[in-house]
Design an enzyme around this catalytic site. Structure first.
Site, PDB file in Angstrom:
ATOM      1  N   THR A 129      -1.447   8.708   2.440  1.00 19.37           N
ATOM      2  CA  THR A 129      -1.340   7.258   2.578  1.00 19.37           C
ATOM      3  C   THR A 129      -2.261   6.857   3.722  1.00 19.37           C
ATOM      4  O   THR A 129      -3.003   7.677   4.252  1.00 19.37           O
ATOM      5  CB  THR A 129       0.104   6.822   2.911  1.00 19.37           C
ATOM      6  OG1 THR A 129       0.456   7.339   4.209  1.00 19.37           O
ATOM      7  CG2 THR A 129       1.106   7.338   1.877  1.00 19.37           C
ATOM      8  N   ASN A 170      10.713   0.285   3.179  1.00 22.32           N
ATOM      9  CA  ASN A 170       9.633   1.266   3.218  1.00 22.32           C
ATOM     10  C   ASN A 170       8.657   1.066   4.371  1.00 22.32           C
ATOM     11  O   ASN A 170       7.948   2.008   4.744  1.00 22.32           O
ATOM     12  CB  ASN A 170       8.879   1.224   1.881  1.00 22.32           C
ATOM     13  CG  ASN A 170       7.628   2.059   1.902  1.00 22.32           C
ATOM     14  OD1 ASN A 170       7.684   3.284   1.880  1.00 22.32           O
ATOM     15  ND2 ASN A 170       6.476   1.397   1.966  1.00 22.32           N
ATOM     16  N   TYR A 178       8.878   8.997  16.764  1.00 24.76           N
ATOM     17  CA  TYR A 178       8.869   8.784  15.311  1.00 24.76           C
ATOM     18  C   TYR A 178       9.912   9.667  14.640  1.00 24.76           C
ATOM     19  O   TYR A 178      10.696   9.204  13.805  1.00 24.76           O
ATOM     20  CB  TYR A 178       7.472   9.094  14.775  1.00 24.76           C
ATOM     21  CG  TYR A 178       7.307   8.973  13.281  1.00 24.76           C
ATOM     22  CD1 TYR A 178       6.900   7.767  12.706  1.00 24.76           C
ATOM     23  CD2 TYR A 178       7.515  10.065  12.441  1.00 24.76           C
ATOM     24  CE1 TYR A 178       6.727   7.655  11.331  1.00 24.76           C
ATOM     25  CE2 TYR A 178       7.351   9.964  11.067  1.00 24.76           C
ATOM     26  CZ  TYR A 178       6.953   8.766  10.521  1.00 24.76           C
ATOM     27  OH  TYR A 178       6.784   8.669   9.160  1.00 24.76           O
ATOM     28  N   LYS A 180      20.289  -5.036   6.270  1.00 24.38           N
ATOM     29  CA  LYS A 180      21.367  -6.020   6.450  1.00 24.38           C
ATOM     30  C   LYS A 180      21.190  -7.202   5.496  1.00 24.38           C
ATOM     31  O   LYS A 180      22.156  -7.640   4.844  1.00 24.38           O
ATOM     32  CB  LYS A 180      21.401  -6.512   7.894  1.00 24.38           C
ATOM     33  CG  LYS A 180      22.472  -7.576   8.152  1.00 24.38           C
ATOM     34  CD  LYS A 180      22.515  -7.981   9.607  1.00 24.38           C
ATOM     35  CE  LYS A 180      23.512  -9.118   9.827  1.00 24.38           C
ATOM     36  NZ  LYS A 180      24.897  -8.767   9.436  1.00 24.38           N
ATOM     37  N   ILE A 222       3.184   4.423  -0.297  1.00 27.95           N
ATOM     38  CA  ILE A 222       4.410   4.749  -1.030  1.00 27.95           C
ATOM     39  C   ILE A 222       5.050   3.495  -1.623  1.00 27.95           C
ATOM     40  O   ILE A 222       5.525   3.496  -2.761  1.00 27.95           O
ATOM     41  CB  ILE A 222       5.396   5.479  -0.103  1.00 27.95           C
ATOM     42  CG1 ILE A 222       4.825   6.844   0.318  1.00 27.95           C
ATOM     43  CG2 ILE A 222       6.759   5.647  -0.773  1.00 27.95           C
ATOM     44  CD1 ILE A 222       5.570   7.499   1.466  1.00 27.95           C
ATOM     45  N   LYS A 241      13.312   8.488  12.572  1.00 28.80           N
ATOM     46  CA  LYS A 241      13.561   8.875  11.183  1.00 28.80           C
ATOM     47  C   LYS A 241      14.900   9.603  11.056  1.00 28.80           C
ATOM     48  O   LYS A 241      15.597   9.459  10.045  1.00 28.80           O
ATOM     49  CB  LYS A 241      12.410   9.722  10.653  1.00 28.80           C
ATOM     50  CG  LYS A 241      11.088   8.963  10.530  1.00 28.80           C
ATOM     51  CD  LYS A 241      11.187   7.788   9.561  1.00 28.80           C
ATOM     52  CE  LYS A 241       9.843   7.120   9.325  1.00 28.80           C
ATOM     53  NZ  LYS A 241       9.895   6.044   8.324  1.00 28.80           N
ATOM     54  N   ASN A 294      -0.133  -7.807   5.052  1.00 23.83           N
ATOM     55  CA  ASN A 294      -1.389  -8.053   4.352  1.00 23.83           C
ATOM     56  C   ASN A 294      -1.194  -7.779   2.868  1.00 23.83           C
ATOM     57  O   ASN A 294      -0.418  -6.894   2.487  1.00 23.83           O
ATOM     58  CB  ASN A 294      -2.501  -7.159   4.904  1.00 23.83           C
ATOM     59  CG  ASN A 294      -2.763  -7.420   6.379  1.00 23.83           C
ATOM     60  OD1 ASN A 294      -3.190  -8.506   6.756  1.00 23.83           O
ATOM     61  ND2 ASN A 294      -2.495  -6.431   7.216  1.00 23.83           N
ATOM     62  N   ASP A 331       6.506 -10.232   8.391  1.00 25.89           N
ATOM     63  CA  ASP A 331       6.533  -9.222   9.447  1.00 25.89           C
ATOM     64  C   ASP A 331       7.951  -8.671   9.500  1.00 25.89           C
ATOM     65  O   ASP A 331       8.902  -9.406   9.791  1.00 25.89           O
ATOM     66  CB  ASP A 331       6.141  -9.877  10.771  1.00 25.89           C
ATOM     67  CG  ASP A 331       6.188  -8.914  11.952  1.00 25.89           C
ATOM     68  OD1 ASP A 331       6.607  -7.747  11.778  1.00 25.89           O
ATOM     69  OD2 ASP A 331       5.811  -9.335  13.067  1.00 25.89           O
ATOM     70  N   SER A 354       0.846  -1.197   0.000  1.00 23.76           N
ATOM     71  CA  SER A 354       0.000   0.000   0.000  1.00 23.76           C
ATOM     72  C   SER A 354       0.877   1.241   0.000  1.00 23.76           C
ATOM     73  O   SER A 354       2.098   1.164   0.174  1.00 23.76           O
ATOM     74  CB  SER A 354      -0.927   0.018   1.228  1.00 23.76           C
ATOM     75  OG  SER A 354      -0.165   0.111   2.425  1.00 23.76           O
TER      76      SER A 354
END
Length: 329
Positions: A229, A121, A194, A161, A60, A198, A81, A98, A58
């Site tokens: 999104t 992503n 968050y 990695k 990006i 980042k 999913n 996962d 889904s």
């Protein structure tokens, strides 16, 4: 045709004479702001290339997958999913995985079998106000959840990695692209953890950009600002747009992801350690593209050029000498 970066430069007025320490050997910075003009028709054919994308079902990730697919690449979508019916490109395979599970990620890469381009992503937003007190049934301060740490940082590091390991074994090089965020450069006060994570992903790109090219592997990031999104649905993005503020489509950001994987550059972002040649034509590497509305800006070269200004001329010189002494290459 492989897209080559053409800068749009805006000079900055710097009083270098007042900033430079005369005994320091660093060179004056090239102070420019770089805008990019990225078009899908400039993306080269990628027939025979294999692309793996985490969080590819889904947003990006899926937008990038469709652009890669139109260029002829074979796509593997790693996600919890599957994509909605009819949204995934025909030449794509969904693999349930996962990103926080090393075993599941290893199995997903093994199923793909070969990796030319890897897009880290997958990501989630902050699940609660981290620094507000919440309490358990006994009235004790409750431990916060760490999904945002596990998915956005740990998962990205593990994915990277594995991608690098496959590319090294294959001996044909490759490209890694990480979806960071504008909050990694301009933190959002409502998303402190968050934003910090980042920033860490940008740091990961900076830390690897001098070592991975030995294996013909490039690593870059894309830093989306507000983007429509699942993390920023239209009912939230709508008021921003109504106020005249820039909001990107997933396709706009996906195009920056694809560009980052295939573009070339006329010079490196910066030299490291024993390196002394900056103007070296090579793969696009060690860079971050900010996507803000319909505008693209490369951030890392300018920051590196201005390091003597914000880090200090003497500090920059001595740090580079330390790096050169410890350079293991």
């Amino acid at each position: 045709m492989i897209p080559r970066w053409q800068p749009a430069s805006i000079p900055l007025l710097l009083h270098l004479d007042t900033l430079r320490c005369h005994h320091v050997s660093v060179q004056p910075p090239r102070a420019t702001m770089t805008s990019l003009n990225i078009k899908e028709e400039d993306i080269p054919r990628l027939d025979g290339k294999v692309v793996v994308i985490s969080g590819g079902a889904s947003g990006i990730g899926l937008a990038a997958a469709n652009i890669f697919a139109r260029a002829g690449a074979k796509i593997f979508l790693f996600d919890c999913n599957p994509p909605d019916s009819g949204e995934a490109p025909e030449n794509s395979t969904f693999i349930k995985a996962d990103i926080t599970s090393w075993a599941e990620l290893k199995a997903a890469f093994a199923q793909a079998g070969h990796v030319d381009i890897a897009v880290a992503n997958a990501g989630v937003s902050e699940e609660q106000p981290y620094f507000e007190d919440t309490f358990d049934e006994q009235g004790e301060l409750k431990e916060p959840g760490f999904a945002v740490v596990d998915v956005n940082f740990k998962g990205t590091v593990m994915f990277t990695k594995l991608a690098v390991s496959y590319m090294r074994k294959q001996g044909k090089g490759g490209s890694v692209v990480i979806t960071a965020s504008a909050t990694g450069y301009a933190p959002e006060q409502n998303l402190p953890v968050y934003s910090a994570i980042k920033s860490g992903l940008v740091g990961l790109v900076r830390s690897l950009r001098s070592t991975l090219p030995r294996f013909d592997i490039s690593i870059n990031a894309v830093a989306p600002a507000a983007t429509i999104t699942k993390l920023l649905p239209m009912d939230i993005a709508g008021p921003l747009m109504a106020a005249g503020l820039p909001v990107s489509s997933a396709h706009m950001v996906g195009l920056a992801v694809v560009y980052s994987a295939v573009a070339r550059q006329p010079r490196m972002v910066e030299t490291y350690g024993k390196e002394n040649v900056l103007d070296l034509e090579s793969k696009w590497n060690g860079r971050t593209i900010l996507t803000l509305g319909e505008h693209y800006t490369e951030l890392e070269e300018k920051l590196a050029d201005l390091r003597p200004v914000w880090f200090g001329w003497r500090n920059t010189d001595l740090t580079k000498k330390q790096q050169a002494t410890a350079d293991f290459r």
